[in-house]
Design an enzyme around this catalytic site. Structure first.
Site, PDB file in Angstrom:
ATOM      1  N   GLY A 182      12.178   8.335 -37.295  1.00  0.00           N
ATOM      2  CA  GLY A 182      12.650   7.514 -38.403  1.00  0.00           C
ATOM      3  C   GLY A 182      13.957   8.008 -38.986  1.00  0.00           C
ATOM      4  O   GLY A 182      14.081   8.176 -40.202  1.00  0.00           O
ATOM      5  N   GLY A 231      17.755   6.432 -22.138  1.00  0.00           N
ATOM      6  CA  GLY A 231      16.616   6.219 -21.252  1.00  0.00           C
ATOM      7  C   GLY A 231      15.963   7.532 -20.886  1.00  0.00           C
ATOM      8  O   GLY A 231      16.100   8.537 -21.590  1.00  0.00           O
ATOM      9  N   SER A 232      15.269   7.515 -19.780  1.00  0.00           N
ATOM     10  CA  SER A 232      14.470   8.673 -19.374  1.00  0.00           C
ATOM     11  C   SER A 232      15.361   9.815 -18.860  1.00  0.00           C
ATOM     12  O   SER A 232      16.493   9.583 -18.425  1.00  0.00           O
ATOM     13  CB  SER A 232      13.500   8.259 -18.274  1.00  0.00           C
ATOM     14  OG  SER A 232      14.236   7.716 -17.190  1.00  0.00           O
ATOM     15  N   CYS A 234      11.603   7.746 -28.918  1.00  0.00           N
ATOM     16  CA  CYS A 234      12.098   9.011 -28.357  1.00  0.00           C
ATOM     17  C   CYS A 234      11.797  10.155 -29.317  1.00  0.00           C
ATOM     18  O   CYS A 234      11.645  11.299 -28.908  1.00  0.00           O
ATOM     19  CB  CYS A 234      13.596   8.916 -28.086  1.00  0.00           C
ATOM     20  SG  CYS A 234      14.519   8.315 -29.504  1.00  0.00           S
ATOM     21  N   THR A 235      11.668   9.826 -30.615  1.00  0.00           N
ATOM     22  CA  THR A 235      11.400  10.859 -31.623  1.00  0.00           C
ATOM     23  C   THR A 235       9.912  10.964 -31.996  1.00  0.00           C
ATOM     24  O   THR A 235       9.574  11.665 -32.948  1.00  0.00           O
ATOM     25  CB  THR A 235      12.212  10.556 -32.898  1.00  0.00           C
ATOM     26  OG1 THR A 235      11.962   9.190 -33.257  1.00  0.00           O
ATOM     27  CG2 THR A 235      13.694  10.780 -32.712  1.00  0.00           C
ATOM     28  N   GLU A 263      21.419   9.875 -24.083  1.00  0.00           N
ATOM     29  CA  GLU A 263      20.353   9.947 -25.103  1.00  0.00           C
ATOM     30  C   GLU A 263      19.031   9.810 -24.349  1.00  0.00           C
ATOM     31  O   GLU A 263      18.579   8.709 -24.069  1.00  0.00           O
ATOM     32  CB  GLU A 263      20.511   8.811 -26.127  1.00  0.00           C
ATOM     33  CG  GLU A 263      21.798   8.862 -26.918  1.00  0.00           C
ATOM     34  CD  GLU A 263      21.776   9.898 -28.039  1.00  0.00           C
ATOM     35  OE1 GLU A 263      20.751  10.583 -28.217  1.00  0.00           O
ATOM     36  OE2 GLU A 263      22.801  10.031 -28.731  1.00  0.00           O
ATOM     37  N   ALA A 266      17.418   1.380 -23.348  1.00  0.00           N
ATOM     38  CA  ALA A 266      15.998   1.492 -23.004  1.00  0.00           C
ATOM     39  C   ALA A 266      15.203   0.369 -23.672  1.00  0.00           C
ATOM     40  O   ALA A 266      15.705  -0.318 -24.561  1.00  0.00           O
ATOM     41  CB  ALA A 266      15.481   2.850 -23.478  1.00  0.00           C
ATOM     42  N   PHE A 267      13.934   0.229 -23.262  1.00  0.00           N
ATOM     43  CA  PHE A 267      13.129  -0.877 -23.785  1.00  0.00           C
ATOM     44  C   PHE A 267      12.694  -0.669 -25.230  1.00  0.00           C
ATOM     45  O   PHE A 267      12.418  -1.626 -25.949  1.00  0.00           O
ATOM     46  CB  PHE A 267      11.880  -1.081 -22.907  1.00  0.00           C
ATOM     47  CG  PHE A 267      10.790  -0.058 -23.138  1.00  0.00           C
ATOM     48  CD1 PHE A 267       9.894  -0.209 -24.183  1.00  0.00           C
ATOM     49  CD2 PHE A 267      10.685   1.069 -22.327  1.00  0.00           C
ATOM     50  CE1 PHE A 267       8.896   0.742 -24.409  1.00  0.00           C
ATOM     51  CE2 PHE A 267       9.700   2.018 -22.538  1.00  0.00           C
ATOM     52  CZ  PHE A 267       8.800   1.853 -23.595  1.00  0.00           C
ATOM     53  N   GLY A 322      18.597   9.497 -16.517  1.00  0.00           N
ATOM     54  CA  GLY A 322      19.765  10.085 -17.181  1.00  0.00           C
ATOM     55  C   GLY A 322      20.441  11.158 -16.338  1.00  0.00           C
ATOM     56  O   GLY A 322      21.664  11.297 -16.331  1.00  0.00           O
TER      57      GLY A 322
HETATM   58  P1  NAD Z   1      14.489   4.141 -18.177  1.00  0.00           P
HETATM   59  O1  NAD Z   1      15.205   5.399 -17.874  1.00  0.00           O
HETATM   60  O2  NAD Z   1      13.447   3.675 -17.254  1.00  0.00           O
HETATM   61  O3  NAD Z   1      15.547   2.923 -18.288  1.00  0.00           O
HETATM   62  C1  NAD Z   1      16.627   2.953 -19.176  1.00  0.00           C
HETATM   63  C2  NAD Z   1      17.710   1.999 -18.706  1.00  0.00           C
HETATM   64  O4  NAD Z   1      18.277   2.503 -17.498  1.00  0.00           O
HETATM   65  C3  NAD Z   1      17.225   0.591 -18.381  1.00  0.00           C
HETATM   66  O5  NAD Z   1      18.174  -0.343 -18.824  1.00  0.00           O
HETATM   67  C4  NAD Z   1      17.133   0.616 -16.857  1.00  0.00           C
HETATM   68  O6  NAD Z   1      17.225  -0.664 -16.260  1.00  0.00           O
HETATM   69  C5  NAD Z   1      18.338   1.460 -16.523  1.00  0.00           C
HETATM   70  N1  NAD Z   1      18.317   2.107 -15.201  1.00  0.00           N
HETATM   71  C6  NAD Z   1      17.249   2.398 -14.427  1.00  0.00           C
HETATM   72  N2  NAD Z   1      17.656   3.033 -13.301  1.00  0.00           N
HETATM   73  C7  NAD Z   1      18.998   3.145 -13.383  1.00  0.00           C
HETATM   74  C8  NAD Z   1      20.006   3.718 -12.544  1.00  0.00           C
HETATM   75  N3  NAD Z   1      19.681   4.314 -11.392  1.00  0.00           N
HETATM   76  N4  NAD Z   1      21.292   3.697 -12.964  1.00  0.00           N
HETATM   77  C9  NAD Z   1      21.622   3.125 -14.143  1.00  0.00           C
HETATM   78  N5  NAD Z   1      20.720   2.548 -14.974  1.00  0.00           N
HETATM   79  C10 NAD Z   1      19.428   2.558 -14.600  1.00  0.00           C
HETATM   80  O7  NAD Z   1      13.913   4.297 -19.673  1.00  0.00           O
HETATM   81  P2  NAD Z   1      12.918   3.338 -20.475  1.00  0.00           P
HETATM   82  O8  NAD Z   1      11.553   3.455 -19.896  1.00  0.00           O
HETATM   83  O9  NAD Z   1      13.508   1.994 -20.641  1.00  0.00           O
HETATM   84  O10 NAD Z   1      12.954   4.029 -21.920  1.00  0.00           O
HETATM   85  C11 NAD Z   1      12.161   5.103 -22.305  1.00  0.00           C
HETATM   86  C12 NAD Z   1      12.929   6.399 -22.284  1.00  0.00           C
HETATM   87  O11 NAD Z   1      14.112   6.295 -23.083  1.00  0.00           O
HETATM   88  C13 NAD Z   1      12.145   7.551 -22.888  1.00  0.00           C
HETATM   89  O12 NAD Z   1      12.312   8.687 -22.107  1.00  0.00           O
HETATM   90  C14 NAD Z   1      12.773   7.734 -24.257  1.00  0.00           C
HETATM   91  O13 NAD Z   1      12.614   9.014 -24.813  1.00  0.00           O
HETATM   92  C15 NAD Z   1      14.189   7.424 -23.960  1.00  0.00           C
HETATM   93  N6  NAD Z   1      14.919   7.082 -25.178  1.00  0.00           N
HETATM   94  C16 NAD Z   1      15.757   8.029 -25.698  1.00  0.00           C
HETATM   95  C17 NAD Z   1      16.407   7.766 -26.884  1.00  0.00           C
HETATM   96  C18 NAD Z   1      17.314   8.788 -27.493  1.00  0.00           C
HETATM   97  O14 NAD Z   1      18.094   8.438 -28.378  1.00  0.00           O
HETATM   98  N7  NAD Z   1      17.270  10.052 -27.079  1.00  0.00           N
HETATM   99  C19 NAD Z   1      16.238   6.545 -27.538  1.00  0.00           C
HETATM  100  C20 NAD Z   1      15.382   5.599 -26.963  1.00  0.00           C
HETATM  101  C21 NAD Z   1      14.719   5.893 -25.773  1.00  0.00           C
END
Ligand code: NAD
Length: 537
Positions: free
Chosen positions: A486, A263-264, A319-320, A285, A182-183, A268
């Site tokens: 953290g 990611g989201s 995320c936290t 995650e 994720a970003f 996910g």
């Molecule tokens: P996102 O879900 O938009 O993207 C995450 C990744 O998935 C990116 O690399 C994106 O290009 C890729 N992606 C998008 N569509 C896809 C698909 N169909 N198949 C495979 N990959 C695909 O998330 P984001 O906006 O980059 O990050 C924010 C989210 O990440 C928040 O919900 C946050 O809570 C979560 N996050 C969770 C944790 C954790 O450890 N639980 C840690 C960091 C971020």
């Protein structure tokens, strides 16, 4: 099998090649060996390439386009997957402590660029500099951990019920680990995965967020140099910058044994289904919706700043991050007054300045999410205790950045199943509700779909027992007198329920990066069957 031969790249567009970079950005890119002009290759598998579409990296603090990156074409991704598989065969043949020694060198290489990489995280992602450097430190820490682990990834000897027999539980390398990140943690999340995966003998293929490609390129360059010196194929740490199409292709590729996705929840869910349908392994995650609970006996001199950091830190984009605050009625006035005071002392600014505590949101889309959420809070009759009014324009070049004021709101309802409580919005809005009994706060904490982090503020050991026990918080992270965000690398990190049940980093997380075999060995001259089964012929 790759399913993206007809590319659909919503996040990608063709742009002119030339650019003239600000001194702000070039001072950060130069020490990391990132070209200051032209197009940058976004794929690595032993050599750098990229003949796909161009993707731009935009600084969230100023709106400046800081780089244009060539993504991998479909055929290049195919080729990279093949090379990553070959690199796995090389890595699995190395003794684990030898892999640990290479990781130690990678640790040194990353540590030598701690400040420079931290500044790049700040420039490209938008988090404040100290958090950017802290994120690089996490990479260094997990390398240290994995170096030790490379001598401790032990299996077990199990007692056999049969005479002259022994049973071993043996961990072996798994294969290719796809890391889709994720970003918001553009360096550390890859570090958590890469270090454990490499120690375990796997090759890694990284697809970073399309909005933080430079962090991924800078990290991969540092790793690649170490691999080269050690005669390890570069594809042991492959990189493919790209959008969701590249992510989908990795998810569907049968040659990717484990997909570690951060990611989201929305994406996910799709990733989980797709990998499960080909019986691959996943670590998910996903989003968090984290609550802090403040009891009457809490030490507010600790609680209030920690809640402030949890809610405002990283502009609410962890995320936290603390998104929900449950305060006991008897101290609610005091807590909210102190918290509002803290909020009024913080205003957004350039995340690269050492005095700034609040940087920008990562994207214009996130600003839209913030505005929509605030409008809907107001429309539903929420009381806005802090933030919510217009932000004074920041001086150039920050005037075009994605800055917002952090908000404290008391919604009309405290029903955790209803908006705004039941979903993660990745913006600095803290919703507050008042409770009378700890059991109510725990029920509200647990009622949402997500289960990542949670935090209780109390000095009463009886409350602690309830909170961490079977009737307590159901999150993956259950803190006491420590904020929701953290985490350290030593414990397994991850969340329950719709956060995905994944575990990364410390604890037993390494056990997911290996394939386990139960090996029964007969040292005797007889061949008895288990459970005394008789099959005499
Ligand atoms: P996102 O879900 O938009 O993207 C995450 C990744 O998935 C990116 O690399 C994106 O290009 C890729 N992606 C998008 N569509 C896809 C698909 N169909 N198949 C495979 N990959 C695909 O998330 P984001 O906006 O980059 O990050 C924010 C989210 O990440 C928040 O919900 C946050 O809570 C979560 N996050 C969770 C944790 C954790 O450890 N639980 C840690 C960091 C971020």
């Amino acid at each position: 099998m790759l399913s993206f031969l007809t590319p659909k790249l919503p996040s990608v567009r063709i742009l002119p090649v030339s650019r003239s970079l600000s001194s702000r950005a070039s001072a950060i890119l130069r020490p990391l060996d990132i070209p200051l002009s032209g197009e940058i290759a976004g794929a690595y598998d032993g050599s750098w390439k990229g003949s796909g579409d161009i993707l731009e990296s935009v600084c969230p603090s100023t709106g400046e386009i800081i780089a244009r990156i060539r993504t991998a074409s479909p055929s290049e991704l195919h080729e990279t997957l093949d090379k990553t598989r070959d690199a796995y065969k090389h890595l699995r043949a190395l003794p684990a402590p030898r892999r640990g020694e290479i990781l130690r060198q990678i640790r040194e290489s990353i540590a030598s660029k701690r400040e420079a990489l931290g500044a790049l995280v700040s420039l490209e992602m938008g988090k404040i500099r100290t958090e950017g450097v802290g994120e690089v430190q996490e990479f260094v820490d997990i390398c240290d951990y994995a170096v030790g682990l490379s001598r401790m990834m032990n299996g077990r000897v199990v007692n056999s019920e049969r005479p002259g027999h022994s049973i071993l539980e043996v961990p072996n390398p798994l294969g290719v680990v796809g890391v889709i990140s994720a970003f918001n943690f553009p360096v550390a999340v890859y570090g958590w995965n890469f270090a454990l995966s490499f120690a375990a003998g796997n090759a890694t293929l990284w697809k970073p967020s399309p909005t933080t490609p430079l962090c991924a390129i800078a990290v991969t360059k540092l790793i690649a140099r170490v691999l080269e010196v050690n005669d390890v194929p570069g594809a042991a740490a492959s990189l493919v910058v790209g959008g969701s199409d590249i992510g989908e292709a990795i998810v569907q590729a049968s040659g990717v044994d484990l997909v570690s996705f951060t990611g989201s929840e929305k994406v996910g869910r799709e990733v989980g289904r797709a990998v499960q349908s080909r019986f691959g392994k996943t670590i998910l995650e996903l989003g968090g919706n984290n609550a802090a609970v403040v009891m009457p006996d809490a030490d507010l001199s600790l609680a209030v700043p920690a809640i402030g950091f949890g809610a405002i830190g990283t502009a609410g984009q962890r995320c936290t991050s603390t998104r929900r605050l449950y305060v006991h009625r008897s101290i609610s006035d005091k807590v909210l007054r102190a918290l509002s005071g803290l909020y009024s002392a913080i205003s957004p600014g350039d995340p690269l300045e050492s005095t700034t505590l609040l940087g920008p949101l990562h994207s214009k889309t996130a600003v839209d999410t913030y505005v929509t959420a605030l409008t809907s809070l107001r429309a539903s009759g929420a009381e806005i205790l802090s933030g919510g009014d217009d932000l004074e324009p920041l001086p150039a070049p920050l005037a075009t950045g994605n800055y917002v004021k952090p908000v404290i709101a008391i919604p009309r309802t405290h029903d955790p199943l209803k908006e705004p409580w039941n979903k993660e919005l990745f913006v600095p809005i803290l919703n507050v509700a008042i409770f009378d009994h700890l059991e109510d706060a725990i029920n509200w904490n647990n009622a949402v779909p997500q289960g990542l982090s949670s935090s209780l503020w109390t000095r009463d050991i009886r409350n602690v027992g309830k909170w961490i026990g079977p009737s307590g918080s159901d999150a993956g992270i259950v803190n006491v007198n420590v904020g929701t965000s953290g985490a350290e690398i030593g414990a397994a990190f991850g969340g329950n329920k719709s956060t995905g049940w994944g575990r990364e980093s410390g604890g037993d997380a390494w056990k997911q990066y290996v394939r386990w075999s139960a090996c029964t060995i007969n040292f005797s001259d007889n061949a008895p069957l288990a459970q005394g089964v008789n099959f005499s012929i």
